[in-house]
Design a protein around this motif. Structure first.
Motif, PDB file in Angstrom:
ATOM      1  N   GLN A  31      16.341  -5.521 -47.708  1.00  0.00           N
ATOM      2  CA  GLN A  31      15.512  -5.839 -46.733  1.00  0.00           C
ATOM      3  C   GLN A  31      15.655  -5.359 -45.411  1.00  0.00           C
ATOM      4  N   ARG A  32      17.019  -5.356 -44.970  1.00  0.00           N
ATOM      5  CA  ARG A  32      17.351  -5.367 -43.531  1.00  0.00           C
ATOM      6  C   ARG A  32      17.469  -3.695 -43.265  1.00  0.00           C
ATOM      7  N   ILE A  33      17.994  -2.934 -44.513  1.00  0.00           N
ATOM      8  CA  ILE A  33      17.943  -1.597 -44.473  1.00  0.00           C
ATOM      9  C   ILE A  33      16.594  -0.980 -44.251  1.00  0.00           C
ATOM     10  N   VAL A  34      15.740  -1.244 -44.993  1.00  0.00           N
ATOM     11  CA  VAL A  34      14.208  -0.947 -45.069  1.00  0.00           C
ATOM     12  C   VAL A  34      13.629  -1.207 -43.872  1.00  0.00           C
ATOM     13  N   ALA A  35      13.956  -2.195 -43.246  1.00  0.00           N
ATOM     14  CA  ALA A  35      13.438  -2.718 -42.187  1.00  0.00           C
ATOM     15  C   ALA A  35      13.895  -1.710 -40.714  1.00  0.00           C
ATOM     16  N   GLU A  36      15.227  -1.389 -40.967  1.00  0.00           N
ATOM     17  CA  GLU A  36      15.527  -0.358 -39.746  1.00  0.00           C
ATOM     18  C   GLU A  36      14.902   0.940 -40.341  1.00  0.00           C
ATOM     19  N   LEU A  37      15.016   1.477 -41.364  1.00  0.00           N
ATOM     20  CA  LEU A  37      14.233   2.713 -41.712  1.00  0.00           C
ATOM     21  C   LEU A  37      12.987   2.765 -41.443  1.00  0.00           C
ATOM     22  N   THR A  38      12.134   1.707 -41.621  1.00  0.00           N
ATOM     23  CA  THR A  38      10.840   1.597 -41.263  1.00  0.00           C
ATOM     24  C   THR A  38      10.600   1.738 -39.906  1.00  0.00           C
ATOM     25  N   ASP A  39      11.270   0.897 -38.810  1.00  0.00           N
ATOM     26  CA  ASP A  39      11.107   1.026 -37.551  1.00  0.00           C
ATOM     27  C   ASP A  39      11.628   2.371 -37.208  1.00  0.00           C
ATOM     28  N   GLN A  40      12.607   3.091 -37.313  1.00  0.00           N
ATOM     29  CA  GLN A  40      12.889   4.212 -36.884  1.00  0.00           C
ATOM     30  C   GLN A  40      11.826   5.417 -37.272  1.00  0.00           C
ATOM     31  N   GLY A  41      11.444   5.352 -38.763  1.00  0.00           N
ATOM     32  CA  GLY A  41      10.505   6.272 -39.189  1.00  0.00           C
ATOM     33  C   GLY A  41       9.063   6.175 -38.323  1.00  0.00           C
ATOM     34  N   ASP A  42       8.663   4.933 -38.429  1.00  0.00           N
ATOM     35  CA  ASP A  42       7.490   4.882 -37.640  1.00  0.00           C
ATOM     36  C   ASP A  42       7.557   5.380 -36.348  1.00  0.00           C
ATOM     37  N   ARG A  43       8.652   5.204 -35.531  1.00  0.00           N
ATOM     38  CA  ARG A  43       8.587   5.718 -34.155  1.00  0.00           C
ATOM     39  C   ARG A  43       8.692   7.496 -34.242  1.00  0.00           C
ATOM     40  N   ALA A  57      12.521  16.770 -38.618  1.00  0.00           N
ATOM     41  CA  ALA A  57      13.195  16.933 -39.648  1.00  0.00           C
ATOM     42  C   ALA A  57      14.529  16.699 -39.567  1.00  0.00           C
ATOM     43  N   ASP A  58      15.407  17.068 -38.635  1.00  0.00           N
ATOM     44  CA  ASP A  58      16.489  16.514 -38.479  1.00  0.00           C
ATOM     45  C   ASP A  58      16.758  15.099 -38.274  1.00  0.00           C
ATOM     46  N   ALA A  59      16.019  14.517 -37.588  1.00  0.00           N
ATOM     47  CA  ALA A  59      16.000  13.015 -37.467  1.00  0.00           C
ATOM     48  C   ALA A  59      15.774  12.018 -38.967  1.00  0.00           C
ATOM     49  N   PHE A  60      14.962  12.642 -39.576  1.00  0.00           N
ATOM     50  CA  PHE A  60      14.719  12.277 -40.847  1.00  0.00           C
ATOM     51  C   PHE A  60      15.985  12.335 -41.931  1.00  0.00           C
ATOM     52  N   SER A  61      16.410  13.583 -41.862  1.00  0.00           N
ATOM     53  CA  SER A  61      17.602  13.926 -42.321  1.00  0.00           C
ATOM     54  C   SER A  61      18.633  12.845 -42.108  1.00  0.00           C
ATOM     55  N   GLY A  62      18.980  12.516 -40.993  1.00  0.00           N
ATOM     56  CA  GLY A  62      19.895  11.591 -40.316  1.00  0.00           C
ATOM     57  C   GLY A  62      19.249  10.164 -41.029  1.00  0.00           C
ATOM     58  N   LEU A  63      18.135   9.852 -41.099  1.00  0.00           N
ATOM     59  CA  LEU A  63      17.868   8.494 -41.663  1.00  0.00           C
ATOM     60  C   LEU A  63      18.532   8.536 -43.202  1.00  0.00           C
ATOM     61  N   TYR A  64      18.383   9.595 -43.800  1.00  0.00           N
ATOM     62  CA  TYR A  64      18.590   9.640 -45.099  1.00  0.00           C
ATOM     63  C   TYR A  64      20.289   9.542 -45.257  1.00  0.00           C
ATOM     64  N   LEU A 115       6.354   6.978 -48.755  1.00  0.00           N
ATOM     65  CA  LEU A 115       7.700   6.667 -48.696  1.00  0.00           C
ATOM     66  C   LEU A 115       8.235   5.314 -48.345  1.00  0.00           C
ATOM     67  N   SER A 116       7.724   5.016 -47.174  1.00  0.00           N
ATOM     68  CA  SER A 116       7.618   3.718 -46.659  1.00  0.00           C
ATOM     69  C   SER A 116       7.408   2.410 -47.645  1.00  0.00           C
ATOM     70  N   ASN A 117       6.056   2.600 -48.123  1.00  0.00           N
ATOM     71  CA  ASN A 117       5.735   1.999 -48.993  1.00  0.00           C
ATOM     72  C   ASN A 117       6.531   1.545 -50.353  1.00  0.00           C
ATOM     73  N   GLN A 118       7.199   2.728 -50.868  1.00  0.00           N
ATOM     74  CA  GLN A 118       7.917   2.572 -51.969  1.00  0.00           C
ATOM     75  C   GLN A 118       9.294   1.914 -51.408  1.00  0.00           C
ATOM     76  N   LEU A 119       9.773   2.124 -50.568  1.00  0.00           N
ATOM     77  CA  LEU A 119      10.934   1.612 -50.091  1.00  0.00           C
ATOM     78  C   LEU A 119      10.849  -0.047 -49.888  1.00  0.00           C
ATOM     79  N   ARG A 120       9.654  -0.384 -49.352  1.00  0.00           N
ATOM     80  CA  ARG A 120       9.395  -1.670 -49.191  1.00  0.00           C
ATOM     81  C   ARG A 120       9.173  -2.418 -50.806  1.00  0.00           C
TER      82      ARG A 120
END
Length: 400
Positions: A31-43, A57-64, A115-120
């Motif tokens: 839950q904590r990890i997905v919340a962080e991923l969602t927050d940064q991905g949305d931005r 693309a580089d930023a999403f690679s960093g998220l991964y 992706l974010s829906n599946q992560l949730r």
């Protein structure tokens, strides 16, 4: 050396490796990890434009790598459901590929939403750590059974082939390949986790290269088996030739096929046990029992499949063996390209309208589909060759 001894030899180092890493962090909080991923991905998506596509693309690679993998969520998901792990990897890759090519914000936003829906959903379905005896035992059992099954299929097919061809003296080559693969997998996992602290792109790249090498060797061996099966069926002198053929390089190919099949699964299996050990609170007996039961199950399956292979008509046996290895080659090719795409070694060109089929290694990118097509294109040619050769032999036999 047999499969039984290979598993026993591997058992002690695996458990010692896990004990050495018993201080690993506790199970990740999805839950904590997905919340962080969602927050940064949305931005990132909100600020996306075609002009800054490479930065996105580089930023999403960093998220991964930094969050999804670095937090331990990827390993935890893979430990329970490898297919789901690959699907999430593929969805990350699609976003990176769209952004790299400067596609529209709507396309990138849609891919991110999926992706974010599946992560949730993954986070909502997260089960508490399996800290009780039976929960740990079942997890330990399933890890080895699931990860070892594909490798066992390859070993079974190669061993059965050699014995059907009365070349049992060459079986040791297959077992030796598997033995060295188990040692290499232990060394690799140790280097990754203890010495080099390798993660991210380096690990994905190694997995991808290993899978593609395995795909190439299995592809070669499958066609080699077909050619030898024809000789076995139609030429009376095959028994005099088979040992000579095996001694001139084909035996090396069989051993290499066994090595790559086992190595592909081995290091990942060790790392999965390490992840499970972080949830065990020092309980080693359920891990030992689960590992032992899975090893016993694999041995039973191995014996049953060997016995069944000797009861099959020789033509059907060769056909099924070649089809199995061919299927594994195609699957490895798709999964290998996926890993190299995550590592940034191979470009990502998304394809619309293609479903993800994890058990076939099918992912909607031009690169992964192209790799699989390279293996599939020769298939109709091989079938036509086989059919023509069979007809000619049948006609020749009718004249006699």
């Amino acid at each position: 050396m047999s499969l039984r001894w290979l598993l026993l030899i591997w058992l002690v180092p695996v458990l010692c490796f896990g004990a050495e890493n018993a201080s690993s962090p506790s199970a990740p909080d999805f839950q904590r990890i997905v919340a962080e991923l969602t927050d940064q991905g949305d931005r990132l998506v909100a600020g996306y434009s075609a002009e800054n596509g490479m930065d996105t693309a580089d930023a999403f690679s960093g998220l991964y790598f930094d969050i999804f993998e670095g937090s331990g969520m990827e390993a935890a998901v893979g430990m329970r459901d490898p297919g789901l792990k690959s699907e999430l990897e593929s969805r990350f890759g699609k976003i990176i590929g769209l952004a790299t090519r400067g596609r529209t914000q709507d396309e990138v936003a849609t891919a991110w939403q999926q992706l974010s829906n599946q992560l949730r959903q993954v986070a909502d379905a997260q089960q508490p750590p399996a800290v009780n005896f039976w929960g740990l035992l079942v997890q330990a059992f399933l890890i080895l059974l699931r990860e070892g099954f594909e490798a066992m299929l390859v070993i079974t097919a190669l061993v059965a082939y050699l014995r059907r061809q009365e070349a049992s003296n060459q079986v040791r080559v297959v077992y030796q390949g598997a033995f060295w693969a188990l040692l290499a997998s232990l060394v690799t996992a140790w280097l990754f986790s203890v010495v080099l602290q390798v993660s991210g792109a380096g690990r994905e790249a190694l997995e991808g290269v290993t899978m593609l090498l395995a795909a190439a060797v299995l592809f070669y061996v499958s066609y080699w088996l077909i050619s030898k099966s024809e000789a076995a069926r139609w030429q009376a002198f095959i028994h005099a030739q088979i040992n000579n053929a095996l001694s001139k390089g084909s035996a090396f190919a069989l051993g290499l096929a066994a090595f790559l099949a086992v190595y592909r699964e081995g290091a990942e299996t060790v790392l999965f046990y390490q992840a499970l050990s972080s949830e065990s609170n020092g309980q080693w007996w359920p891990l030992l029992a689960g590992f032992g039961l899975a090893a016993a199950a694999l041995l039973i399956l191995f014996r049953v499949m060997q016995a069944a292979s000797f009861r099959l008509p020789i033509g059907l046996f060769f056909t099924l063996t070649a089809v199995l290895l061919y299927y594994l080659a195609v699957t490895f090719a798709g999964n290998g390209v996926l890993e190299l795409q995550e590592a940034g070694w191979v470009a990502i060109t998304p394809v619309d309208g293609v479903a993800r089929i994890g058990w076939l290694g099918v992912y909607p990118t031009v690169e992964s589909l192209s790799a699989q097509l390279l293996l599939l294109i020769p298939l109709p040619l091989a079938i036509a060759w086989w059919w023509t050769r069979r007809r000619r032999r049948a006609l020749a036999g009718a004249r006699v």
